[in-house]
Design an enzyme around this catalytic site. Structure first.
Site, PDB file in Angstrom:
ATOM      1  N   LYS A 124      18.381 -36.190  18.442  1.00  0.00           N
ATOM      2  CA  LYS A 124      18.817 -36.997  17.302  1.00  0.00           C
ATOM      3  C   LYS A 124      18.842 -38.483  17.663  1.00  0.00           C
ATOM      4  O   LYS A 124      18.336 -39.321  16.913  1.00  0.00           O
ATOM      5  CB  LYS A 124      20.215 -36.561  16.840  1.00  0.00           C
ATOM      6  CG  LYS A 124      20.684 -37.279  15.575  1.00  0.00           C
ATOM      7  CD  LYS A 124      22.141 -37.021  15.286  1.00  0.00           C
ATOM      8  CE  LYS A 124      23.023 -37.909  16.123  1.00  0.00           C
ATOM      9  NZ  LYS A 124      24.444 -37.878  15.732  1.00  0.00           N
ATOM     10  N   ASP A 142      21.723 -35.084  11.488  1.00  0.00           N
ATOM     11  CA  ASP A 142      23.106 -34.922  11.931  1.00  0.00           C
ATOM     12  C   ASP A 142      23.808 -33.931  11.019  1.00  0.00           C
ATOM     13  O   ASP A 142      23.174 -33.256  10.201  1.00  0.00           O
ATOM     14  CB  ASP A 142      23.822 -36.275  11.942  1.00  0.00           C
ATOM     15  CG  ASP A 142      24.016 -36.861  10.553  1.00  0.00           C
ATOM     16  OD1 ASP A 142      23.507 -36.281   9.562  1.00  0.00           O
ATOM     17  OD2 ASP A 142      24.681 -37.910  10.438  1.00  0.00           O
TER      18      ASP A 142
END
Length: 214
Positions: A124, A142
């Protein structure tokens, strides 16, 4: 998990996101690629506002790997002690800074694999840096995007990697650059976890979520 929406519905959704916010921006403060890497790494299990409060003074004196190493682990720890898991994060910041100096000449690499090799940098974080600094249409999934994607059917997936792939596969190319920013902001401020603000949602008529709070 909602069913995957069709192309026309997804395009209509992103038409509205774009009309409402043509140029969405990430909310973590940074001044270069290095400070962006550090800020995103520090944001794990912390709020962007909390990270910004800590990194404002930090980045004024340490905006390169060399300056961060000169500050030392005690100095970094002192600056970020208001952030969750600050001791481990301070260690990671020092370690990744040393790797950048030793292996990359003090520059931040721009491949996902190279970024993920840095301590404290996961997929991420790497995707955020690739997207925000190098404008590559990487999708940083997320908890907000995972929730929105599965509630709405925009990008459903059993895990974050599957959701990332769903964005890449189903969101029209002309929206890929900003897709994850629109979805994050929507999840952070409208499609919240406990009681989504469906009455204020600009895509509620296109969303199949059955438990709307209107």
């Amino acid at each position: 998990m909602a069913r995957q929406l069709d192309y026309h519905t997804i395009r209509a959704i992103f038409d509205r996101f774009q009309a409402a916010e043509p140029e969405p921006r990430g909310e973590l403060h940074h001044v270069n690629a290095y400070t962006l890497v550090v800020a995103v790494a520090l944001s794990a299990q912390a709020t962007d506002a909390g990270v910004n409060k800590a990194t404002g003074p930090l980045f004024q004196i340490a905006d390169t790997p060399e300056k961060m190493l000169a500050l030392g682990i005690d100095g970094v720890t002192e600056h970020i002690k208001t952030i969750g898991l600050f001791r481990q994060k301070a260690k990671n910041v020092i370690k990744l800074s040393q790797i950048l100096v030793d292996e990359y000449g003090g520059e931040v690499p721009n491949s996902r694999a190279a970024l993920q090799s840095l301590p404290g940098v996961g997929r991420k974080t790497a995707n955020v840096v690739l997207n925000m600094w190098w404008h590559y249409p990487a999708q940083a999934v997320d908890t907000h995007i995972f929730r929105v994607g599965n509630r709405t059917g925009i990008c459903p997936g059993k895990d974050v990697v599957a959701t990332e792939r769903a964005i890449e596969d189903h969101v029209p190319v002309d929206y890929q650059q900003h897709a994850h920013h629109w979805l994050i902001l929507h999840g952070r401020y409208i499609c919240v976890a406990r009681k989504p603000k469906c009455g204020a949602c600009l895509i509620r008529d296109l969303c199949p979520f059955e438990e709307k709070t209107i």
